[in-house]
Design a protein around this motif. Structure first.
Motif, PDB file in Angstrom:
ATOM      1  N   GLU A 135      14.536 -19.679  37.850  1.00 33.20           N
ATOM      2  CA  GLU A 135      15.167 -19.437  39.147  1.00 33.20           C
ATOM      3  C   GLU A 135      16.250 -20.478  39.408  1.00 33.20           C
ATOM      4  OE1 GLU A 135      13.940 -20.015  43.802  1.00 33.20           O
ATOM      5  OE2 GLU A 135      12.454 -19.132  42.456  1.00 33.20           O
ATOM      6  N   LYS A 183      19.176 -21.674  42.302  1.00 36.00           N
ATOM      7  CA  LYS A 183      19.726 -21.549  43.650  1.00 36.00           C
ATOM      8  C   LYS A 183      21.198 -21.923  43.584  1.00 36.00           C
ATOM      9  CE  LYS A 183      19.304 -23.143  48.432  1.00 36.00           C
ATOM     10  NZ  LYS A 183      18.598 -24.041  49.368  1.00 36.00           N
ATOM     11  N   THR A 184      22.079 -20.957  43.874  1.00 34.06           N
ATOM     12  CA  THR A 184      23.511 -21.204  43.797  1.00 34.06           C
ATOM     13  C   THR A 184      23.944 -22.126  44.934  1.00 34.06           C
ATOM     14  OG1 THR A 184      24.047 -19.251  45.138  1.00 34.06           O
ATOM     15  CG2 THR A 184      23.895 -18.937  42.755  1.00 34.06           C
ATOM     16  N   GLY A 240      24.413 -23.351  39.737  1.00 39.45           N
ATOM     17  CA  GLY A 240      23.542 -23.781  40.821  1.00 39.45           C
ATOM     18  C   GLY A 240      22.491 -24.757  40.331  1.00 39.45           C
ATOM     19  N   GLY A 283      23.745 -20.798  48.371  1.00 41.29           N
ATOM     20  CA  GLY A 283      22.434 -20.427  48.895  1.00 41.29           C
ATOM     21  C   GLY A 283      21.859 -19.121  48.411  1.00 41.29           C
ATOM     22  N   ARG A 284      22.340 -18.593  47.283  1.00 46.53           N
ATOM     23  CA  ARG A 284      21.762 -17.367  46.736  1.00 46.53           C
ATOM     24  C   ARG A 284      20.723 -17.695  45.673  1.00 46.53           C
ATOM     25  NH1 ARG A 284      25.657 -14.735  43.785  1.00 46.53           N
ATOM     26  NH2 ARG A 284      26.878 -16.660  43.748  1.00 46.53           N
ATOM     27  N   LYS A 285      19.767 -16.784  45.517  1.00 45.73           N
ATOM     28  CA  LYS A 285      18.719 -16.932  44.504  1.00 45.73           C
ATOM     29  C   LYS A 285      19.058 -16.059  43.306  1.00 45.73           C
ATOM     30  CE  LYS A 285      13.703 -16.303  43.900  1.00 45.73           C
ATOM     31  NZ  LYS A 285      12.444 -15.943  44.587  1.00 45.73           N
ATOM     32  N   ARG A 326      15.579 -24.289  40.247  1.00 47.59           N
ATOM     33  CA  ARG A 326      14.474 -24.446  41.194  1.00 47.59           C
ATOM     34  C   ARG A 326      13.115 -24.265  40.532  1.00 47.59           C
ATOM     35  NH1 ARG A 326      16.025 -24.271  46.541  1.00 47.59           N
ATOM     36  NH2 ARG A 326      13.898 -25.009  46.845  1.00 47.59           N
TER      37      ARG A 326
END
Length: 276
Positions: A149, A151-152, A138, A155-157, A141
């Motif tokens: 962090e 973000k895939t 991803g 849309g996953r964290k 972020r």
């Protein structure tokens, strides 16, 4: 528990002075605190200017300033205790014992902290890069002291400890300006392979998402069960979105060209022999 017991017994033997708080002592303590605050502000300014000259990002600036403030205010606290008459030998014993206990209790956090610093200094990736690590892929972020962090693409964290990022293999998909994508197309055995290759090359050259440099390629990939498979290789901007769009565009264009030229893109053929 053994560490806590050692700390308690050791600290209980440290003599604490009796302090008469007067105006002079209050003024001295206020001066020390004001000096610590002033030094911290000056440090923040110098760090910001230094990183700005090296074209560093704002996140590195804030993190470096935070680390500097930890050191400055810790020294200020030691100086403040000295103003109140705590002996330096006692302060050294207290700091050493507390540091020993914390090093055992917070070893994972310390490892992540050091790894976070090394990531910010060496910059194997930065905020906005698209990376792959430990089975996750991803966009980066945020890079914090303990973890980073991601973000895939769906849309996953994902929170990844910095020690994992620094010690494991990390693939940075956007480290360079271009990235190669591949499209495999099959043509019938009865069709002209050279003509099919020429049309495929025209497709790569005409596609808007494909870069001219490095030069695209069309290779005979394999002799499949029902087709001669060609591999179309092109280069595009390295983001995941560009890779997907470029592959889609080339696939559609080559299909249109083969239809116009009468070149067959065969379905898989399976022959079944039945005995009576």
């Amino acid at each position: 528990m053994a560490i806590i017991g050692t700390l308690t017994s050791s600290l209980s033997g440290i003599p604490l002075p009796s302090v008469n708080i007067g105006p002079e002592l209050v003024i001295a303590a206020a001066a020390v605190m004001f000096a610590g605050w002033g030094v911290n502000k000056l440090s923040d300014y110098l760090i910001a200017k230094s990183i700005e000259r090296r074209n560093g990002d704002k996140h590195v600036t804030k993190t470096s300033q935070r680390i500097s403030s930890y050191v400055i205010y810790s020294l200020t606290a030691v100086a403040l205790l000295g103003v109140f008459g705590v002996p330096l030998s006692a302060l050294g014993t207290m700091v050493g014992l507390i540091g020993l206990g914390l090093s055992f209790a917070l070893k994972d956090m310390i490892a992540n902290f050091i790894s976070g610093l090394l990531i910010m200094i060496n910059r194997p990736f930065k905020i906005g890069d698209q990376i792959e690590v430990s089975g996750e892929a991803g966009t980066v972020r945020d890079i914090k002291i303990r973890a980073s962090e991601i973000k895939t693409y769906d849309g996953r964290k994902v929170i990844v400890p910095n020690s994992t990022l620094y010690s494991n293999t990390v693939i940075n998909n956007t480290a360079y300006d271009e990235r190669r994508f591949e499209v495999v197309v099959g043509v019938g055995y009865d069709d002209d392979v050279e003509k099919a290759k020429d049309l495929a090359m025209e497709t790569l050259e005409e596609a808007e998402m494909t870069e001219d440099d490095p030069e695209p390629q069309v290779l005979v990939h394999e002799l499949g069960g029902s087709s001669v498979n060609l591999k179309l290789r092109g280069w595009t901007k390295p983001s995941k979105a560009n890779m997907v769009k470029a592959s889609s565009e080339v696939t559609q264009l080559v299909k249109d060209k083969y239809d116009d030229a009468g070149i067959d893109i065969p379905y898989p053929i399976r022959t079944i022999y039945m005995e009576e």
